[in-house]
Motif scaffolding. Sequence first.
Motif, PDB file in Angstrom:
ATOM      1  N   ASN A 197      37.893  41.717  37.475  1.00  0.00           N
ATOM      2  CA  ASN A 197      38.218  40.476  38.166  1.00  0.00           C
ATOM      3  C   ASN A 197      36.927  39.771  38.549  1.00  0.00           C
ATOM      4  O   ASN A 197      35.889  40.407  38.730  1.00  0.00           O
ATOM      5  CB  ASN A 197      39.045  40.759  39.420  1.00  0.00           C
ATOM      6  CG  ASN A 197      40.424  41.280  39.089  1.00  0.00           C
ATOM      7  OD1 ASN A 197      40.884  41.178  37.958  1.00  0.00           O
ATOM      8  ND2 ASN A 197      41.086  41.836  40.078  1.00  0.00           N
ATOM      9  N   ARG A 253      34.641  36.022  44.427  1.00  0.00           N
ATOM     10  CA  ARG A 253      34.997  34.829  45.209  1.00  0.00           C
ATOM     11  C   ARG A 253      34.103  33.635  44.840  1.00  0.00           C
ATOM     12  O   ARG A 253      34.581  32.509  44.702  1.00  0.00           O
ATOM     13  CB  ARG A 253      34.874  35.145  46.700  1.00  0.00           C
ATOM     14  CG  ARG A 253      35.413  34.085  47.614  1.00  0.00           C
ATOM     15  CD  ARG A 253      35.281  34.488  49.074  1.00  0.00           C
ATOM     16  NE  ARG A 253      35.956  35.730  49.359  1.00  0.00           N
ATOM     17  CZ  ARG A 253      37.201  35.826  49.836  1.00  0.00           C
ATOM     18  NH1 ARG A 253      37.886  34.739  50.088  1.00  0.00           N
ATOM     19  NH2 ARG A 253      37.743  37.001  50.080  1.00  0.00           N
ATOM     20  N   VAL A 295      35.138  32.226  41.496  1.00  0.00           N
ATOM     21  CA  VAL A 295      36.380  31.459  41.650  1.00  0.00           C
ATOM     22  C   VAL A 295      36.050  30.072  42.188  1.00  0.00           C
ATOM     23  O   VAL A 295      36.557  29.062  41.692  1.00  0.00           O
ATOM     24  CB  VAL A 295      37.379  32.190  42.583  1.00  0.00           C
ATOM     25  CG1 VAL A 295      38.548  31.284  42.949  1.00  0.00           C
ATOM     26  CG2 VAL A 295      37.879  33.470  41.929  1.00  0.00           C
ATOM     27  N   ASN A 296      35.177  30.019  43.168  1.00  0.00           N
ATOM     28  CA  ASN A 296      34.778  28.730  43.732  1.00  0.00           C
ATOM     29  C   ASN A 296      34.078  27.868  42.680  1.00  0.00           C
ATOM     30  O   ASN A 296      34.351  26.664  42.577  1.00  0.00           O
ATOM     31  CB  ASN A 296      33.889  28.931  44.960  1.00  0.00           C
ATOM     32  CG  ASN A 296      33.689  27.646  45.744  1.00  0.00           C
ATOM     33  OD1 ASN A 296      34.456  26.702  45.636  1.00  0.00           O
ATOM     34  ND2 ASN A 296      32.642  27.608  46.542  1.00  0.00           N
ATOM     35  N   ALA A 335      39.207  27.532  47.150  1.00  0.00           N
ATOM     36  CA  ALA A 335      38.799  28.738  46.425  1.00  0.00           C
ATOM     37  C   ALA A 335      39.101  29.999  47.223  1.00  0.00           C
ATOM     38  O   ALA A 335      39.543  31.004  46.652  1.00  0.00           O
ATOM     39  CB  ALA A 335      37.311  28.671  46.083  1.00  0.00           C
ATOM     40  N   ASP A 336      38.895  29.956  48.523  1.00  0.00           N
ATOM     41  CA  ASP A 336      39.205  31.121  49.369  1.00  0.00           C
ATOM     42  C   ASP A 336      40.696  31.451  49.322  1.00  0.00           C
ATOM     43  O   ASP A 336      41.089  32.612  49.216  1.00  0.00           O
ATOM     44  CB  ASP A 336      38.765  30.882  50.815  1.00  0.00           C
ATOM     45  CG  ASP A 336      37.258  30.947  50.989  1.00  0.00           C
ATOM     46  OD1 ASP A 336      36.573  31.493  50.090  1.00  0.00           O
ATOM     47  OD2 ASP A 336      36.759  30.452  52.019  1.00  0.00           O
ATOM     48  N   TYR A 396      41.512  32.791  45.829  1.00  0.00           N
ATOM     49  CA  TYR A 396      40.992  34.152  45.676  1.00  0.00           C
ATOM     50  C   TYR A 396      41.883  35.169  46.398  1.00  0.00           C
ATOM     51  O   TYR A 396      42.178  36.238  45.864  1.00  0.00           O
ATOM     52  CB  TYR A 396      39.548  34.251  46.181  1.00  0.00           C
ATOM     53  CG  TYR A 396      38.960  35.613  45.951  1.00  0.00           C
ATOM     54  CD1 TYR A 396      38.449  35.959  44.712  1.00  0.00           C
ATOM     55  CD2 TYR A 396      38.945  36.572  46.958  1.00  0.00           C
ATOM     56  CE1 TYR A 396      37.924  37.221  44.469  1.00  0.00           C
ATOM     57  CE2 TYR A 396      38.430  37.835  46.741  1.00  0.00           C
ATOM     58  CZ  TYR A 396      37.915  38.150  45.495  1.00  0.00           C
ATOM     59  OH  TYR A 396      37.420  39.406  45.254  1.00  0.00           O
ATOM     60  N   ARG A 397      42.324  34.820  47.593  1.00  0.00           N
ATOM     61  CA  ARG A 397      43.220  35.728  48.335  1.00  0.00           C
ATOM     62  C   ARG A 397      44.529  35.950  47.584  1.00  0.00           C
ATOM     63  O   ARG A 397      45.077  37.043  47.588  1.00  0.00           O
ATOM     64  CB  ARG A 397      43.499  35.188  49.737  1.00  0.00           C
ATOM     65  CG  ARG A 397      42.390  35.466  50.729  1.00  0.00           C
ATOM     66  CD  ARG A 397      42.830  35.264  52.177  1.00  0.00           C
ATOM     67  NE  ARG A 397      43.426  33.973  52.445  1.00  0.00           N
ATOM     68  CZ  ARG A 397      42.756  32.875  52.817  1.00  0.00           C
ATOM     69  NH1 ARG A 397      41.445  32.933  52.961  1.00  0.00           N
ATOM     70  NH2 ARG A 397      43.379  31.753  53.053  1.00  0.00           N
ATOM     71  N   SER A 399      43.118  37.719  43.836  1.00  0.00           N
ATOM     72  CA  SER A 399      42.088  38.775  43.851  1.00  0.00           C
ATOM     73  C   SER A 399      41.074  38.619  42.720  1.00  0.00           C
ATOM     74  O   SER A 399      40.480  39.585  42.270  1.00  0.00           O
ATOM     75  CB  SER A 399      42.736  40.168  43.774  1.00  0.00           C
ATOM     76  OG  SER A 399      43.575  40.386  44.873  1.00  0.00           O
ATOM     77  N   GLY A 400      40.935  37.411  42.217  1.00  0.00           N
ATOM     78  CA  GLY A 400      39.968  37.163  41.153  1.00  0.00           C
ATOM     79  C   GLY A 400      40.463  37.516  39.764  1.00  0.00           C
ATOM     80  O   GLY A 400      39.700  37.477  38.802  1.00  0.00           O
ATOM     81  N   LEU A 403      44.686  33.638  38.229  1.00  0.00           N
ATOM     82  CA  LEU A 403      43.955  32.455  38.683  1.00  0.00           C
ATOM     83  C   LEU A 403      44.309  31.248  37.829  1.00  0.00           C
ATOM     84  O   LEU A 403      44.640  30.175  38.338  1.00  0.00           O
ATOM     85  CB  LEU A 403      42.456  32.750  38.628  1.00  0.00           C
ATOM     86  CG  LEU A 403      41.484  31.623  38.899  1.00  0.00           C
ATOM     87  CD1 LEU A 403      41.575  31.196  40.351  1.00  0.00           C
ATOM     88  CD2 LEU A 403      40.076  32.071  38.587  1.00  0.00           C
TER      89      LEU A 403
END
Length: 119
Positions: A70, A73, A76-77, A95-96, A99-100, A103-104, A109
């Motif tokens: 994965n 964070r 992902v951002n 992004a936060d 991500y939550r 989990s990436g 995603l």
Amino acid sequence: PLVLLLDDLQWADSSSLDLIEAVVTDSEIKCILFAGTYRSNEVNNAFPLTRFMSDIAEKHISVIKIELENIGREAVNDLISDAICKATLDSKMLADIVYRKTSGNVLFLTQLLQSLYAE
């Protein structure tokens, strides 16, 4: 040369895997590269793929295993900021949350972002 790529091998049946094994172990077949993908978290000893991988190893067929993890964070951002054409500071809150939720996991995603875009 021929490159054969098959995705989601965790769902392949025994007959299909037997055919792949016959092709990749046939010494008369030259110039072929077989690449297969599967989700390791969805495979256990009861799956035909497990037997296939064992059989290939016993026949000393060269296998290169690449496991994808994965993404973090920050990645992902970066992905989200690129997608929405905003600075990473502006996309951090979204992004936060993403991500939550994922989990990436890149598949989750992508699906979540596509769903959000469609709405």
